[in-house]
Design an enzyme around this catalytic site. Structure first.
Site, PDB file in Angstrom:
ATOM      1  N   PHE A   1       0.822  -1.204   0.000  1.00 41.68           N
ATOM      2  CA  PHE A   1       0.000   0.000   0.000  1.00 41.68           C
ATOM      3  C   PHE A   1       0.855   1.252   0.000  1.00 41.68           C
ATOM      4  O   PHE A   1       0.576   2.230  -0.672  1.00 41.68           O
ATOM      5  CB  PHE A   1      -0.940   0.001   1.216  1.00 41.68           C
ATOM      6  CG  PHE A   1      -2.082  -0.961   1.062  1.00 41.68           C
ATOM      7  CD1 PHE A   1      -3.269  -0.560   0.475  1.00 41.68           C
ATOM      8  CD2 PHE A   1      -1.962  -2.277   1.472  1.00 41.68           C
ATOM      9  CE1 PHE A   1      -4.325  -1.440   0.315  1.00 41.68           C
ATOM     10  CE2 PHE A   1      -3.007  -3.178   1.315  1.00 41.68           C
ATOM     11  CZ  PHE A   1      -4.194  -2.762   0.737  1.00 41.68           C
TER      12      PHE A   1
ATOM     13  N   HIS B   1      -4.607  -3.950  11.654  1.00 40.03           N
ATOM     14  CA  HIS B   1      -5.394  -3.088  10.774  1.00 40.03           C
ATOM     15  C   HIS B   1      -6.649  -3.786  10.247  1.00 40.03           C
ATOM     16  O   HIS B   1      -7.243  -3.332   9.280  1.00 40.03           O
ATOM     17  CB  HIS B   1      -4.529  -2.601   9.611  1.00 40.03           C
ATOM     18  CG  HIS B   1      -3.334  -1.811  10.047  1.00 40.03           C
ATOM     19  ND1 HIS B   1      -3.392  -0.458  10.297  1.00 40.03           N
ATOM     20  CD2 HIS B   1      -2.069  -2.184  10.345  1.00 40.03           C
ATOM     21  CE1 HIS B   1      -2.210  -0.045  10.698  1.00 40.03           C
ATOM     22  NE2 HIS B   1      -1.370  -1.064  10.744  1.00 40.03           N
TER      23      HIS B   1
ATOM     24  N   CYS C   1     -24.287  -2.489  13.549  1.00 37.25           N
ATOM     25  CA  CYS C   1     -24.433  -3.538  14.568  1.00 37.25           C
ATOM     26  C   CYS C   1     -23.193  -4.413  14.697  1.00 37.25           C
ATOM     27  O   CYS C   1     -23.087  -5.235  15.602  1.00 37.25           O
ATOM     28  CB  CYS C   1     -25.668  -4.402  14.288  1.00 37.25           C
ATOM     29  SG  CYS C   1     -25.450  -5.569  12.939  1.00 37.25           S
TER      30      CYS C   1
ATOM     31  N   CYS D   1     -30.014  -5.202   9.449  1.00 33.55           N
ATOM     32  CA  CYS D   1     -30.432  -4.148  10.383  1.00 33.55           C
ATOM     33  C   CYS D   1     -30.537  -2.792   9.693  1.00 33.55           C
ATOM     34  O   CYS D   1     -30.959  -1.811  10.300  1.00 33.55           O
ATOM     35  CB  CYS D   1     -29.460  -4.056  11.570  1.00 33.55           C
ATOM     36  SG  CYS D   1     -27.990  -3.049  11.259  1.00 33.55           S
TER      37      CYS D   1
HETATM   38 ZN    ZN Z   1     -26.190  -4.449  11.075  1.00 33.07          ZN
END
Ligand code: ZN
Length: 252
Positions: free
Chosen positions: A39, A125, A136, A160
């Site tokens: 990177f 990382h 969540c 969710c």
């Molecule tokens: Zn979620």
């Protein structure tokens, strides 16, 4: 410090044999042998792609664009590669299974230590192998989320309603306290600390060898280039990590 390669490998082997606790820290040099581009640095991904596209702020402001760029990044750099663990990953897993290594702390996000069979891996990382829900915390294999994104489901969402994001530390985010304290504790408790394939120039990787050396661990640096911790190291080997680590395993 200059030392004949053979003598250094012997010294490391002896130190590992005597150690109660041994820890390895791995950096980009361990991944490049698996064909994974680094990177940072010259020719690094961030020389060719704008890091701000992958910043935490971008995810918040434009999750769809963030995911589109992430898809491009994946196609550009990892499209044809199905990276597999190399001899260095396998040697570290073997050291652990033989009881000569307690943990791997890694700066890499490719999940290859896991795949090689290492049991105790601290991923400083995070990992690109998974995504997690930003609300969540539910985790999912990255492939599934990227497939959905490629089919136009942008950004992919959790049941969710939260947005999935790579399970890595993004620019603008802090490292996980849990991973950091575990890495520090391992460094402090180690009798042998192997820093392999890391330039040791970026925090926290730069700090861990110092913590180990300050706690009287035998510090070993295996890296092609000089590192800021060479002067504190007991052994410095400028050689390929995929040669050195298997050589250590052979001699144990
Ligand atoms: Zn979620």
């Amino acid at each position: 410090m200059s030392e004949a390669y053979d003598d250094a490998v012997d010294a490391i082997t002896g130190a590992l044999r005597d150690a109660d606790t041994a820890v390895a820290l791995t950096g980009a040099g361990v991944s490049t042998a698996s064909g994974i581009p680094s990177f940072r640095g010259e020719d690094g991904i961030w020389e060719r792609r704008d890091p701000t596209d992958f910043h935490r702020r971008r995810l918040d402001a434009d999750p769809e664009g963030f995911w589109r760029d992430r898809l491009e990044l994946r196609a550009e750099f990892f499209g044809d590669v199905d990276p597999t663990p190399n001899a260095a990953h396998l040697a570290l897993a073997e050291l652990e299974s033989r009881g000569h290594l307690d943990a791997v702390v890694t700066q890499n996000v490719d999940g290859l230590h896991d795949e090689a069979g290492s049991e105790r891996v601290v991923e400083l990382h995070g990992t690109n192998r998974r995504v997690r829900c930003d609300d969540c915390g539910n985790r999912l294999p990255a492939d599934a989320a990227f497939e959905r994104a490629a089919d136009g489901d942008l950004p992919p969402r959790c049941a969710c309603g939260g947005i999935y994001r790579p399970d890595v530390v993004l620019f603008g985010e802090s490292l996980s306290d849990v991973a950091m304290s575990e890495a520090q504790r391992l460094a402090r408790d180690s009798d042998v600390f192997l820093a392999v394939g890391s330039s040791l120039s970026v925090r926290p990787a730069s700090l861990l060898p110092k913590i180990a050396a300050d706690s009287e661990a035998t510090l070993v640096v295996v890296n092609f280039e000089e590192t800021p911790r060479d002067s504190a190291a007991d052994h410095v080997i400028r050689a390929d990590v995929t040669d050195v680590l298997p050589a250590v395993v052979d001699r144990l």
